[in-house]
Design an enzyme around this catalytic site. Sequence first.
Site, PDB file in Angstrom:
ATOM      1  CG  HIS A   1      -2.065   0.822   1.323  1.00 38.12           C
ATOM      2  ND1 HIS A   1      -2.477   1.628   0.292  1.00 38.12           N
ATOM      3  CD2 HIS A   1      -2.929   1.082   2.354  1.00 38.12           C
ATOM      4  CE1 HIS A   1      -3.539   2.332   0.676  1.00 38.12           C
ATOM      5  NE2 HIS A   1      -3.832   2.020   1.933  1.00 38.12           N
TER       6      HIS A   1
ATOM      7  CG  HIS B   1      -4.454   0.354  -8.068  1.00 34.25           C
ATOM      8  ND1 HIS B   1      -5.794   0.293  -7.804  1.00 34.25           N
ATOM      9  CD2 HIS B   1      -3.905   1.178  -7.137  1.00 34.25           C
ATOM     10  CE1 HIS B   1      -6.042   1.062  -6.759  1.00 34.25           C
ATOM     11  NE2 HIS B   1      -4.922   1.608  -6.336  1.00 34.25           N
TER      12      HIS B   1
ATOM     13  CG  ASP C   1       2.849   4.263  -3.693  1.00 34.77           C
ATOM     14  OD1 ASP C   1       2.775   5.366  -3.133  1.00 34.77           O
ATOM     15  OD2 ASP C   1       2.140   3.287  -3.376  1.00 34.77           O
TER      16      ASP C   1
HETATM   17  N1  CMC Z   1       4.738  -6.526 -10.737  1.00 38.45           N
HETATM   18  C1  CMC Z   1       4.617  -7.695 -11.381  1.00 38.45           C
HETATM   19  N2  CMC Z   1       3.484  -8.431 -11.386  1.00 38.45           N
HETATM   20  C2  CMC Z   1       2.438  -7.913 -10.723  1.00 38.45           C
HETATM   21  C3  CMC Z   1       2.489  -6.689 -10.046  1.00 38.45           C
HETATM   22  C4  CMC Z   1       3.692  -5.997 -10.068  1.00 38.45           C
HETATM   23  N3  CMC Z   1       3.817  -4.828  -9.422  1.00 38.45           N
HETATM   24  N4  CMC Z   1       1.289  -6.446  -9.486  1.00 38.45           N
HETATM   25  C5  CMC Z   1       0.496  -7.482  -9.781  1.00 38.45           C
HETATM   26  N5  CMC Z   1       1.199  -8.390 -10.537  1.00 38.45           N
HETATM   27  C6  CMC Z   1       0.699  -9.647 -11.072  1.00 38.45           C
HETATM   28  C7  CMC Z   1       0.746 -10.706  -9.978  1.00 38.45           C
HETATM   29  O1  CMC Z   1       1.978 -11.373  -9.955  1.00 38.45           O
HETATM   30  C8  CMC Z   1      -0.408 -11.593 -10.406  1.00 38.45           C
HETATM   31  O2  CMC Z   1       0.018 -12.375 -11.492  1.00 38.45           O
HETATM   32  P1  CMC Z   1      -0.561 -13.883 -11.711  1.00 38.45           P
HETATM   33  O3  CMC Z   1      -2.029 -13.703 -11.919  1.00 38.45           O
HETATM   34  O4  CMC Z   1       0.177 -14.356 -12.906  1.00 38.45           O
HETATM   35  O5  CMC Z   1      -0.242 -14.623 -10.447  1.00 38.45           O
HETATM   36  C9  CMC Z   1      -1.443 -10.601 -10.935  1.00 38.45           C
HETATM   37  O6  CMC Z   1      -0.685  -9.487 -11.396  1.00 38.45           O
HETATM   38  C10 CMC Z   1      -2.425 -10.153  -9.865  1.00 38.45           C
HETATM   39  O7  CMC Z   1      -1.681  -9.723  -8.746  1.00 38.45           O
HETATM   40  P2  CMC Z   1      -2.280  -9.544  -7.302  1.00 38.45           P
HETATM   41  O8  CMC Z   1      -1.163  -9.298  -6.349  1.00 38.45           O
HETATM   42  O9  CMC Z   1      -3.245 -10.640  -6.990  1.00 38.45           O
HETATM   43  O10 CMC Z   1      -3.132  -8.220  -7.511  1.00 38.45           O
HETATM   44  P3  CMC Z   1      -3.832  -7.406  -6.390  1.00 38.45           P
HETATM   45  O11 CMC Z   1      -4.992  -6.750  -6.984  1.00 38.45           O
HETATM   46  O12 CMC Z   1      -4.067  -8.249  -5.184  1.00 38.45           O
HETATM   47  O13 CMC Z   1      -2.657  -6.402  -5.995  1.00 38.45           O
HETATM   48  C11 CMC Z   1      -1.195  -4.669  -5.659  1.00 38.45           C
HETATM   49  C12 CMC Z   1      -2.577  -5.081  -6.195  1.00 38.45           C
HETATM   50  C13 CMC Z   1      -1.084  -3.178  -5.671  1.00 38.45           C
HETATM   51  C14 CMC Z   1      -1.043  -5.161  -4.222  1.00 38.45           C
HETATM   52  C15 CMC Z   1      -0.108  -5.305  -6.546  1.00 38.45           C
HETATM   53  O14 CMC Z   1      -0.234  -4.843  -7.876  1.00 38.45           O
HETATM   54  C16 CMC Z   1       1.290  -5.061  -6.022  1.00 38.45           C
HETATM   55  O15 CMC Z   1       1.730  -5.766  -5.118  1.00 38.45           O
HETATM   56  N6  CMC Z   1       2.016  -4.045  -6.563  1.00 38.45           N
HETATM   57  C17 CMC Z   1       3.331  -3.696  -6.067  1.00 38.45           C
HETATM   58  C18 CMC Z   1       3.229  -2.859  -4.792  1.00 38.45           C
HETATM   59  C19 CMC Z   1       2.718  -1.457  -5.084  1.00 38.45           C
HETATM   60  O16 CMC Z   1       3.181  -0.774  -5.989  1.00 38.45           O
HETATM   61  N7  CMC Z   1       1.764  -1.012  -4.255  1.00 38.45           N
HETATM   62  C20 CMC Z   1       1.187   0.335  -4.360  1.00 38.45           C
HETATM   63  C21 CMC Z   1      -0.265   0.274  -4.695  1.00 38.45           C
HETATM   64  S1  CMC Z   1      -0.972   1.829  -5.237  1.00 38.45           S
HETATM   65  C22 CMC Z   1      -0.856   2.886  -3.909  1.00 38.45           C
HETATM   66  C23 CMC Z   1      -1.722   2.536  -2.773  1.00 38.45           C
HETATM   67  O17 CMC Z   1      -2.931   2.379  -2.922  1.00 38.45           O
HETATM   68  O18 CMC Z   1      -1.209   2.441  -1.689  1.00 38.45           O
END
Ligand code: CMC
Length: 418
Positions: free
Chosen positions: A261, A300, A355
């Site tokens: 986050h 996201h 971010d």
């Molecule tokens: N890099 C590479 N792959 C990714 C990323 C990433 N940053 N984000 C998601 N994926 C892939 C993930 O590996 C998964 O792939 P597969 O279906 O093949 O297993 C798929 O996309 C879905 O990922 P998820 O983690 O289940 O998606 P989510 O909706 O639960 O997560 C998230 C959203 C923001 C937690 C995630 O994108 C992430 O961890 N990003 C990196 C951390 C980040 O930048 N966070 C800031 C978020 S925005 C600011 C805020 O709101 O705080």
Amino acid sequence: MSVLAPTQIDDILAQVKKKAFEETANEPEPKLTGEVKWPVTAEIGRGLENAVTNETKVGYVNGAKGWLNYRGYDVFNLSQFSTFEETSYALLFGAMPTAQQLKEFNEKLAANRKIPAKIIEIMKMYPITETHPMISLSIGVSLLSTFDRTTETLTVEAETEVAIKLIAQMATLAAAVARIRSGKEPIEPDKDLSHAANFLYMLNGKKPDKGAERVMDICLVLHADHGMNASTFATMVTNSTLSDMYSSIVTGIGTLKGPLHGGANEQVVYQLEEIGNLDNVEPWYRASREAKKKVMGFGHRVYKSYDPRARILGPLVDIFTADPEIKRLYDIANKLNELVCAELGKEKKIFPNVDFYSGLVYKAMGIEIPMFSVIFAVSRISGWGGRVLEYLKDNRLFRPRAVYTGPMLAEYVPIEKR
Ligand code: CMC
């Protein structure tokens, strides 16, 4: 650090807005708007994906188009024309203020900026340099509650007063944490400065120029609210028990701290430093894909398109590239962005989020990396406050269920026989 004049920054914002609206005009229309009839039927995924928690008029994230609005105003317009103070008023009270209302609100915020000297004393007593600044911020907010009897009767009016005080005081707490961590004396707030200028003044010890003030103000506007994100939800869950605003905000700070986050903005800069140079961007990216690691600052839950806040913050970093260190990291960031968008953007609709560039803006303004998520909280307090107050008017305890997958009626075996 020298930045552009506010009018040049406005030109950048106008161009970004035009491009964003042109590029996303044909994307599908948003979901989850309009009247709700409870109970709602939804297909809920893990991590409460698609779950609907409440109705709101505070703000809306249009994940398909990559648009964000607070109280109906899109963030492109708010960052161009509004201020953090005016935006906070709208988030708390439901509509943009009149000139008189804004004047009174500004005066109230400025009058509430000071924090008790005892809190500064306590901050000097624990190992603050070894403590994450988000923990220090939540300690600070908890301590503020001990000096305030307002929430002993929990009403919307009392909670509104606390929200206003916290909008004013979290910036002072944050700056005090930053200064004590680096061995400096905290600086008293200056009631004649805007919220953004005063924050920079308390952080750096000198009054910022108009350009730097404008950039900080835009950052604060952009982070102020964002739908039912994890920290907002956590804040609302705590308040739904009829706890109190301070405890709810402490919950929000703890939730925002995590690297999935708000903590991602710190990790992004560490990541860019780890990549080190332009030639290493592609090999680093390939290795991280191979290792199935997430690229910080991308992806996201709601946006399946470019995050509007990243659209704005990217060009803002460009303003600071006279600094060779910022230029080096910015070039690396842009190349990484191109690679991720070309591959993960196409495959999985993964694009940069807020971010990805915010940390570089803060670094360029001389702020230390561990403070980045604290700045996020200094802004998000307005959205947390607005949403908590809205929900409190027609409160119902948040209480979801989990699916139990363990045994039933297990036989109790005395410890000596296990
Ligand atoms: N890099 C590479 N792959 C990714 C990323 C990433 N940053 N984000 C998601 N994926 C892939 C993930 O590996 C998964 O792939 P597969 O279906 O093949 O297993 C798929 O996309 C879905 O990922 P998820 O983690 O289940 O998606 P989510 O909706 O639960 O997560 C998230 C959203 C923001 C937690 C995630 O994108 C992430 O961890 N990003 C990196 C951390 C980040 O930048 N966070 C800031 C978020 S925005 C600011 C805020 O709101 O705080």
